[in-house]
Design an enzyme around this catalytic site. Structure first.
Site, mmCIF file in Angstrom:
data_model
loop_
_atom_site.group_PDB
_atom_site.id
_atom_site.type_symbol
_atom_site.label_atom_id
_atom_site.label_comp_id
_atom_site.label_asym_id
_atom_site.label_seq_id
_atom_site.Cartn_x
_atom_site.Cartn_y
_atom_site.Cartn_z
ATOM 1 N N LYS A 35 18.275 37.348 33.054
ATOM 2 C CA LYS A 35 19.283 38.031 32.230
ATOM 3 C C LYS A 35 20.688 37.618 32.670
ATOM 4 O O LYS A 35 20.849 36.899 33.656
ATOM 5 C CB LYS A 35 19.085 39.551 32.319
ATOM 6 C CG LYS A 35 19.216 40.143 33.709
ATOM 7 C CD LYS A 35 18.551 41.518 33.750
ATOM 8 C CE LYS A 35 18.471 42.073 35.143
ATOM 9 N NZ LYS A 35 19.583 42.858 35.576
ATOM 10 N N ARG A 129 17.501 56.191 36.262
ATOM 11 C CA ARG A 129 18.304 55.510 35.234
ATOM 12 C C ARG A 129 17.564 55.626 33.908
ATOM 13 O O ARG A 129 18.032 56.255 32.974
ATOM 14 C CB ARG A 129 18.507 54.023 35.589
ATOM 15 C CG ARG A 129 19.450 53.761 36.733
ATOM 16 C CD ARG A 129 19.938 52.309 36.767
ATOM 17 N NE ARG A 129 18.882 51.314 36.606
ATOM 18 C CZ ARG A 129 19.040 50.007 36.808
ATOM 19 N NH1 ARG A 129 20.222 49.546 37.188
ATOM 20 N NH2 ARG A 129 18.053 49.155 36.655
ATOM 21 N N TYR A 255 51.778 35.971 45.549
ATOM 22 C CA TYR A 255 52.207 37.264 44.987
ATOM 23 C C TYR A 255 52.228 38.364 46.043
ATOM 24 O O TYR A 255 51.334 38.465 46.877
ATOM 25 C CB TYR A 255 51.241 37.708 43.887
ATOM 26 C CG TYR A 255 51.427 36.982 42.574
ATOM 27 C CD1 TYR A 255 52.635 37.021 41.884
ATOM 28 C CD2 TYR A 255 50.367 36.274 42.022
ATOM 29 C CE1 TYR A 255 52.777 36.364 40.670
ATOM 30 C CE2 TYR A 255 50.497 35.619 40.805
ATOM 31 C CZ TYR A 255 51.709 35.666 40.129
ATOM 32 O OH TYR A 255 51.847 35.019 38.936
ATOM 33 N N MET A 303 45.610 34.094 39.184
ATOM 34 C CA MET A 303 44.688 33.862 38.064
ATOM 35 C C MET A 303 44.084 32.454 38.089
ATOM 36 O O MET A 303 42.901 32.269 37.808
ATOM 37 C CB MET A 303 45.406 34.082 36.732
ATOM 38 C CG MET A 303 44.473 33.988 35.535
ATOM 39 S SD MET A 303 45.309 34.136 33.952
ATOM 40 C CE MET A 303 45.767 35.843 33.929
#
Ligand code: PLP
Length: 358
Positions: A35, A129, A255, A303
């Site tokens: 998956k 779940r 940053y 990024m």
């Protein structure tokens, strides 16, 4: 020329990890869990590579099962979340998809449908779940048998909550709940066993195990890396060093200016960032490698790029390829530094990063 940021996928390693799962599964047969686009490796190439080895595949949803048929594979495909509408039941019957029904709504769809897929029932043995409560299972089985589904009810599935923790008693407790709940139906098959369960000593895996992460070389066990468990990395995430410079003591990088050099440091910029799926939460000291030598990240991940301290690789030069994870640095180590698990990192690599298969 495109930037050389790439995820190299070693399909031979994938096949060897599948074989490791089979060896650990004992008498249980092994369905390959593919998956989330083959855990980020590309579902088409992954299932094609496993074609001659895997007797069955497992996915979360119908779209993923369709991708397996689009790759021209004919093995049955288990839908771990069952179906999302009555129409899905017809598609399952036509394509040898095996839904795992986990709730009364799905049984209603089955009752109302003329289509007759084979299917599994999910037992909630404690994870809470999905699945039918063990006390309700006999009633659910009677309900599907009353629909004339005797031949089509393959068996029962459950899923472990804590198999990744060798010290947890919960896997044994869930196994016992599951065995008791299904004891009246010995002719039906049973499937337990994510990757972690393959490493729990003495854990029964019954008829079908369902490994996912271990096929891709990620560790399913807390505190261990995949290689420490005998698994081979399948994805090698690589990006080029595009700039190098000396950062004088006292100056910052990136940053937030949060990382400040405590001495003169030769650093490099690498063309990969969180826009490619590299985790932004991987902070200073997260390992990477260049030319087989381990180096470390410094400052914040941007990024499209990140910074590394090249002290550990004095020969490194612009154009060299940096391994973010792969054979030298395991994805599990990077995940630990980013406060997450290898599953999230592997499935999170974005479409901007081409997958190269070998
Ligand atoms: C029901 C079920 N079985 C098997 C697996 C495979 O688990 P793992 O990747 O930990 O082996 C998953 C993954 O989430 C799952 O949801």
């Amino acid at each position: 020329m495109p930037r050389s940021t790439v995820a190299r996928i070693d399909l031979a390693a994938l096949r060897r990890n599948f074989q490791t799962a089979c060896n650990r599964a004992g008498k249980a047969r092994v369905m390959a869990v593919v998956k989330a686009d083959g855990y980020g490796h590309g579902i088409g190439p992954v299932v094609s590579a496993l074609d001659s080895l895997a007797p069955k595949f497992a996915v979360a949803c119908l779209e993923e099962a369709r991708a397996i048929r689009a790759a021209s594979l004919v093995q049955p495909v288990v839908l771990l979340q069952g179906v999302h509408s009555g129409a899905d039941i017809d598609e399952c019957a036509r394509n040898e998809f095996e839904p795992v029904f986990h709730c009364p709504q799905q049984l209603e769809w089955l009752e109302r449908s003329d289509a007759r897929p084979v299917f599994w029932l999910k037992v909630n043995s404690g994870m809470n779940r999905l699945g039918f409560h063990p006390d309700d299972l006999a009633g659910v089985v009677n309900r599907v048998l009353a629909m004339g589904e005797d031949q089509r009810l393959l068996g029962f599935v459950t899923h472990f909550a804590c198999a990744d923790d060798p010290d947890s008693p919960m896997t044994a407790e869930q196994t016992s709940v599951f065995e008791q709940a299904t004891a009246s139906f010995p002719e039906r098959m049973k499937s337990v066993g994510n990757s972690a369960a393959h490493f729990v000593p003495g854990q029964p895996l019954f008829d079908w195990s369902r490994p996912g992460i271990m096929l891709y070389g990620g560790s399913p066990v807390i505190g261990k890396t995949g290689p420490e468990l005998g698994l081979e990395p399948v994805m090698s995430l690589e990006a080029p060093l595009i700039s190098t410079r000396m950062v004088p003591a006292g100056e910052s990088v990136g940053y937030g200016a949060g990382w400040v050099a405590d001495r003169d440091i030769r650093m490099g910029m690498v063309a990969i960032g969180y826009g490619d799926g590299y985790p932004r939460h991987a902070g200073t000291n997260t390992p990477a490698a260049i030319n087989g030598q381990r180096i470390r990240l410094i400052g914040r991940v941007s990024m499209d790029m990140l910074a590394v301290d090249l002290t550990g690789a004095p020969e490194a030069k612009e154009g060299d390829s940096v391994e973010l994870w792969g054979r030298t640095v395991s994805v599990d180590e990077v995940a630990a530094c980013a406060g997450t698990i290898s599953y999230e990192l592997l499935t999170g690599i974005t479409a901007r990063v081409p997958r190269h298969y070998g």
